[in-house]
Design a protein around this motif. Structure first.
Motif, PDB file in Angstrom:
ATOM      1  N   VAL A  29       0.862  -1.178   0.000  1.00  0.00           N
ATOM      2  CA  VAL A  29       0.000   0.000   0.000  1.00  0.00           C
ATOM      3  C   VAL A  29       0.898   1.229   0.000  1.00  0.00           C
ATOM      4  O   VAL A  29       1.766   1.370   0.866  1.00  0.00           O
ATOM      5  N   THR A  30       0.692   2.120  -0.978  1.00  0.00           N
ATOM      6  CA  THR A  30       1.521   3.311  -1.110  1.00  0.00           C
ATOM      7  C   THR A  30       0.642   4.546  -1.185  1.00  0.00           C
ATOM      8  O   THR A  30      -0.309   4.586  -1.980  1.00  0.00           O
ATOM      9  N   VAL A  31       0.936   5.546  -0.374  1.00  0.00           N
ATOM     10  CA  VAL A  31       0.226   6.821  -0.452  1.00  0.00           C
ATOM     11  C   VAL A  31       0.745   7.590  -1.669  1.00  0.00           C
ATOM     12  O   VAL A  31       1.939   7.870  -1.779  1.00  0.00           O
ATOM     13  N   VAL A  32      -0.154   7.909  -2.603  1.00  0.00           N
ATOM     14  CA  VAL A  32       0.248   8.637  -3.815  1.00  0.00           C
ATOM     15  C   VAL A  32      -0.227  10.086  -3.794  1.00  0.00           C
ATOM     16  O   VAL A  32       0.236  10.898  -4.605  1.00  0.00           O
ATOM     17  N   SER A  33      -1.149  10.421  -2.899  1.00  0.00           N
ATOM     18  CA  SER A  33      -1.612  11.803  -2.754  1.00  0.00           C
ATOM     19  C   SER A  33      -2.088  11.989  -1.325  1.00  0.00           C
ATOM     20  O   SER A  33      -2.809  11.141  -0.789  1.00  0.00           O
ATOM     21  N   ASP A  34      -1.673  13.071  -0.686  1.00  0.00           N
ATOM     22  CA  ASP A  34      -2.052  13.359   0.702  1.00  0.00           C
ATOM     23  C   ASP A  34      -2.255  14.864   0.813  1.00  0.00           C
ATOM     24  O   ASP A  34      -1.291  15.629   0.840  1.00  0.00           O
ATOM     25  N   VAL A  35      -3.533  15.300   0.822  1.00  0.00           N
ATOM     26  CA  VAL A  35      -3.859  16.722   0.765  1.00  0.00           C
ATOM     27  C   VAL A  35      -4.547  17.144   2.060  1.00  0.00           C
ATOM     28  O   VAL A  35      -5.648  16.663   2.367  1.00  0.00           O
ATOM     29  N   PRO A  36      -3.949  18.055   2.852  1.00  0.00           N
ATOM     30  CA  PRO A  36      -4.631  18.578   4.037  1.00  0.00           C
ATOM     31  C   PRO A  36      -5.850  19.408   3.622  1.00  0.00           C
ATOM     32  O   PRO A  36      -5.753  20.277   2.759  1.00  0.00           O
ATOM     33  N   LEU A  37      -7.003  19.110   4.241  1.00  0.00           N
ATOM     34  CA  LEU A  37      -8.226  19.863   3.955  1.00  0.00           C
ATOM     35  C   LEU A  37      -8.582  20.833   5.066  1.00  0.00           C
ATOM     36  O   LEU A  37      -9.356  21.763   4.859  1.00  0.00           O
ATOM     37  N   GLY A  38      -8.045  20.626   6.240  1.00  0.00           N
ATOM     38  CA  GLY A  38      -8.360  21.454   7.388  1.00  0.00           C
ATOM     39  C   GLY A  38      -7.828  20.766   8.629  1.00  0.00           C
ATOM     40  O   GLY A  38      -7.207  19.692   8.558  1.00  0.00           O
ATOM     41  N   ALA A  98     -19.634  24.616  -2.564  1.00  0.00           N
ATOM     42  CA  ALA A  98     -20.349  25.885  -2.696  1.00  0.00           C
ATOM     43  C   ALA A  98     -19.433  26.993  -3.207  1.00  0.00           C
ATOM     44  O   ALA A  98     -19.872  27.907  -3.917  1.00  0.00           O
ATOM     45  N   ARG A  99     -18.137  26.910  -2.850  1.00  0.00           N
ATOM     46  CA  ARG A  99     -17.177  27.957  -3.226  1.00  0.00           C
ATOM     47  C   ARG A  99     -16.402  27.633  -4.503  1.00  0.00           C
ATOM     48  O   ARG A  99     -15.548  28.428  -4.920  1.00  0.00           O
ATOM     49  N   ASP A 100     -16.669  26.460  -5.107  1.00  0.00           N
ATOM     50  CA  ASP A 100     -15.827  26.006  -6.228  1.00  0.00           C
ATOM     51  C   ASP A 100     -14.354  26.043  -5.838  1.00  0.00           C
ATOM     52  O   ASP A 100     -13.479  26.494  -6.596  1.00  0.00           O
ATOM     53  N   ALA A 101     -14.073  25.544  -4.642  1.00  0.00           N
ATOM     54  CA  ALA A 101     -12.722  25.629  -4.098  1.00  0.00           C
ATOM     55  C   ALA A 101     -11.770  24.682  -4.824  1.00  0.00           C
ATOM     56  O   ALA A 101     -12.170  23.635  -5.342  1.00  0.00           O
ATOM     57  N   GLU A 102     -10.515  25.056  -4.851  1.00  0.00           N
ATOM     58  CA  GLU A 102      -9.444  24.192  -5.327  1.00  0.00           C
ATOM     59  C   GLU A 102      -8.427  24.056  -4.205  1.00  0.00           C
ATOM     60  O   GLU A 102      -7.871  25.054  -3.739  1.00  0.00           O
ATOM     61  N   VAL A 103      -8.210  22.828  -3.762  1.00  0.00           N
ATOM     62  CA  VAL A 103      -7.308  22.552  -2.652  1.00  0.00           C
ATOM     63  C   VAL A 103      -6.252  21.589  -3.159  1.00  0.00           C
ATOM     64  O   VAL A 103      -6.523  20.400  -3.354  1.00  0.00           O
ATOM     65  N   GLY A 104      -5.060  22.109  -3.398  1.00  0.00           N
ATOM     66  CA  GLY A 104      -4.036  21.279  -4.012  1.00  0.00           C
ATOM     67  C   GLY A 104      -4.559  20.773  -5.356  1.00  0.00           C
ATOM     68  O   GLY A 104      -5.078  21.534  -6.166  1.00  0.00           O
ATOM     69  N   PRO A 105      -4.458  19.466  -5.618  1.00  0.00           N
ATOM     70  CA  PRO A 105      -4.945  18.937  -6.898  1.00  0.00           C
ATOM     71  C   PRO A 105      -6.454  18.713  -6.935  1.00  0.00           C
ATOM     72  O   PRO A 105      -7.006  18.380  -7.987  1.00  0.00           O
ATOM     73  N   LEU A 106      -7.132  18.878  -5.798  1.00  0.00           N
ATOM     74  CA  LEU A 106      -8.569  18.617  -5.727  1.00  0.00           C
ATOM     75  C   LEU A 106      -9.355  19.827  -6.211  1.00  0.00           C
ATOM     76  O   LEU A 106      -9.061  20.975  -5.838  1.00  0.00           O
ATOM     77  N   ARG A 107     -10.375  19.566  -7.016  1.00  0.00           N
ATOM     78  CA  ARG A 107     -11.256  20.622  -7.498  1.00  0.00           C
ATOM     79  C   ARG A 107     -12.686  20.314  -7.058  1.00  0.00           C
ATOM     80  O   ARG A 107     -13.246  19.269  -7.432  1.00  0.00           O
ATOM     81  N   TYR A 174     -26.050  18.550  -7.756  1.00  0.00           N
ATOM     82  CA  TYR A 174     -25.653  19.815  -7.152  1.00  0.00           C
ATOM     83  C   TYR A 174     -24.161  20.097  -7.265  1.00  0.00           C
ATOM     84  O   TYR A 174     -23.750  21.246  -7.342  1.00  0.00           O
ATOM     85  N   GLY A 175     -23.339  19.046  -7.236  1.00  0.00           N
ATOM     86  CA  GLY A 175     -21.903  19.301  -7.288  1.00  0.00           C
ATOM     87  C   GLY A 175     -21.110  18.022  -7.422  1.00  0.00           C
ATOM     88  O   GLY A 175     -21.662  16.919  -7.437  1.00  0.00           O
ATOM     89  N   TRP A 176     -19.790  18.182  -7.523  1.00  0.00           N
ATOM     90  CA  TRP A 176     -18.915  17.034  -7.646  1.00  0.00           C
ATOM     91  C   TRP A 176     -17.504  17.425  -7.213  1.00  0.00           C
ATOM     92  O   TRP A 176     -17.192  18.600  -7.012  1.00  0.00           O
ATOM     93  N   ILE A 177     -16.655  16.416  -7.066  1.00  0.00           N
ATOM     94  CA  ILE A 177     -15.236  16.614  -6.764  1.00  0.00           C
ATOM     95  C   ILE A 177     -14.446  15.900  -7.858  1.00  0.00           C
ATOM     96  O   ILE A 177     -14.816  14.805  -8.279  1.00  0.00           O
ATOM     97  N   GLU A 178     -13.355  16.515  -8.307  1.00  0.00           N
ATOM     98  CA  GLU A 178     -12.547  15.919  -9.368  1.00  0.00           C
ATOM     99  C   GLU A 178     -11.068  16.134  -9.114  1.00  0.00           C
ATOM    100  O   GLU A 178     -10.661  16.979  -8.300  1.00  0.00           O
ATOM    101  N   ILE A 179     -10.266  15.345  -9.809  1.00  0.00           N
ATOM    102  CA  ILE A 179      -8.810  15.423  -9.727  1.00  0.00           C
ATOM    103  C   ILE A 179      -8.262  14.882 -11.043  1.00  0.00           C
ATOM    104  O   ILE A 179      -8.974  14.186 -11.777  1.00  0.00           O
ATOM    105  N   ASP A 180      -7.032  15.207 -11.372  1.00  0.00           N
ATOM    106  CA  ASP A 180      -6.397  14.617 -12.546  1.00  0.00           C
ATOM    107  C   ASP A 180      -5.642  13.360 -12.137  1.00  0.00           C
ATOM    108  O   ASP A 180      -4.785  13.398 -11.245  1.00  0.00           O
ATOM    109  N   LEU A 181      -5.985  12.231 -12.781  1.00  0.00           N
ATOM    110  CA  LEU A 181      -5.271  10.973 -12.588  1.00  0.00           C
ATOM    111  C   LEU A 181      -4.830  10.467 -13.943  1.00  0.00           C
ATOM    112  O   LEU A 181      -5.649  10.393 -14.869  1.00  0.00           O
ATOM    113  N   ASP A 182      -3.571  10.133 -14.067  1.00  0.00           N
ATOM    114  CA  ASP A 182      -3.026   9.643 -15.334  1.00  0.00           C
ATOM    115  C   ASP A 182      -3.358  10.588 -16.480  1.00  0.00           C
ATOM    116  O   ASP A 182      -3.643  10.169 -17.604  1.00  0.00           O
ATOM    117  N   GLY A 183      -3.360  11.886 -16.174  1.00  0.00           N
ATOM    118  CA  GLY A 183      -3.627  12.882 -17.197  1.00  0.00           C
ATOM    119  C   GLY A 183      -5.083  13.033 -17.582  1.00  0.00           C
ATOM    120  O   GLY A 183      -5.395  13.739 -18.540  1.00  0.00           O
TER     121      GLY A 183
END
Length: 441
Positions: A29-38, A98-107, A174-183
């Motif tokens: 098991v390998t961590v490939v992404s670790d993004v602090p949200l709060g 609600a804010r269309d926030a971008e946190v690191g690679p997360l949209r 109402y909304g979604w979360i996305e990220i780029d994986l393998d381009g």
């Protein structure tokens, strides 16, 4: 070098219902992404290696010095836990959408024109095998896709397209979360309207079946309490409407005789593999071979379009006004390109017809009077199948005489899949799909 956190996850992840690699040795098991949200909240993607192949999974990791008793079931270690169960943390999802926030690679995104109320608290519901759903108050349901497949999830693609057309048969997105994986732009979660006053189609159908079985012998299905036929008709009409909307929203096409022959050969190969695994199916294989032979003789053209792909009574909800169709992800476990591929809308029709048969028969599995009730099961199934088909035609769905051959082949190849599934998971249920191959149904 494996970190202490990765070692923790190695022991924990294999026990989760949504982990797809059960029964196979876990190599790493390998961590490939670790993004602090709060404070005390992280979004983590891990790669899980099994048999030399990596699958990626999405986690919300919470950290507390003292994990309260209400979160004990989500504990990973003394201070680390699965934060999807923590309503004190998950409000971040609503706020970020609600804010269309971008946190690191997360949209985080919300549907243009929709306003998201950030006040409701969340609760994990259901027992989904591959995803985790959070309900926020009585307003939203947010589905987090645990095993990540690079690309836009078909459910997000379809539901947003149908909503733009004003479809009355999908839950409002109402909304979604996305990220780029393998381009590739990859869907992590989708949030839709939570249907608070809706009833599950499978549960409604089972109530009708129970009412029939509890009625006096000789009472026709149409006269027993809880007759479902009117609802089956409405569901057929709603299905046809959604198929028309899908055809308007996405590209369509046709398949000609050579492709139809290849389809029939694919069905035949599946049947042969299934017979090798479940020899009992061999006694019924001639019925399927005949149906596939007739399909191979179809000269076409056969219309194809985007479809639901995994359609059954558990994927529909009855609201006070109409039927709503859920879970447009396609058949679980199939590659994304196959789930997005064009197919005959009769594939969905066949799936629902098989679901009516399951609803009628699965309650007989452990009953001593199963043989006595079997004719009533056939009656209920046939009545509701015909009502669904009548509704589908009334709603504008294509059901010409030539389509009977394709529909029969699609239904039998679905039953072949069901035989193998039941043999692997619920052997006492194998007679349910086997009944599809008998002339008497």
């Amino acid at each position: 070098m494996t970190t202490a956190f990765e070692e923790l996850l190695t022991g924990w992840i294999t026990r989760q219902r949504w982990f797809a690699g059960k029964g196979r040795a876990l190599e790493k098991v390998t961590v490939v992404s670790d993004v602090p949200l709060g404070p005390g909240l992280r979004h983590v993607i891990v790669a899980v290696r099994q048999n030399g192949h990596d699958d990626r999974y999405q986690l919300l990791i919470g950290e507390r010095e003292d994990i309260p008793a209400r979160l004990a079931h989500a504990r990973i270690d003394t201070t680390v836990y699965d934060a999807v169960h923590d309503a004190d943390k998950t409000g971040f999802i609503l706020d970020a959408m609600a804010r269309d926030a971008e946190v690191g690679p997360l949209r985080f995104r919300h549907v243009p024109g929709e306003v998201i109320d950030t006040s409701p608290r969340s609760l994990v519901i259901g027992a989904e095998q591959s995803n985790t759903s959070l309900v926020f108050g009585d307003s939203y349901i947010c589905k987090l896709f645990r095993r990540l497949i690079p690309g836009v999830n078909p459910e997000l693609e379809i539901v947003t397209a149908l909503a733009r057309q004003g479809s009355q048969h999908v839950a409002k997105p109402y909304g979604w979360i996305e990220i780029d994986l393998d381009g590739q732009n990859t869907t992590l979660a989708i949030m839709q309207e939570f249907l608070t006053a809706a009833s599950d189609g499978w549960a409604l159908a089972l109530t009708s079946v129970r009412d029939l079985y509890a009625s006096m012998p000789g009472v026709p299905a149409g006269e027993a309490g809880g007759d479902f036929a009117a609802e089956a008709f409405r569901l057929g009409a709603a299905t046809a409407q959604v198929h028309r909307e899908l055809a308007a929203a996405f590209p369509t096409g046709v398949i000609e005789a050579p492709e139809i022959k290849r389809m029939a050969e694919t069905f035949r190969n599946r049947l042969e593999r299934a017979v090798a695994e479940v020899p009992e199916l061999g006694d019924h294989a001639a019925v399927a071979h005949e149906a596939f032979d007739r399909l191979a003789d179809v000269t076409g053209p056969v219309p194809v379009q985007r479809v639901h792909g995994d359609y059954h009574l558990g994927q529909v909800m009855r609201t006070p006004t109409d039927w709503v169709i859920l879970d447009f992800e396609g058949e679980p476990g199939q590659p994304l390109e196959e789930r997005r591929a064009l197919s005959s809308p009769l594939r969905d029709v066949a799936g629902m017809l098989r679901s009516f048969d399951y609803a009628a028969r699965h309650l007989l599995a452990d009953r001593e009077d199963a043989a006595e009730l079997a004719p009533r099961a056939r009656e209920w199934s046939q009545r509701n199948r015909m009502s669904f088909l009548d509704g589908y035609a009334d709603g504008g769905g294509r059901l010409h005489d030539d389509d009977d051959v394709l529909l029969r082949a699609l239904e039998l190849t679905k039953a072949v899949y069901e035989v193998v599934y039941e043999a692997r998971n619920r052997p006492t249920w194998v007679p349910i799909p086997l009944s599809a191959f008998r002339d008497d149904g």
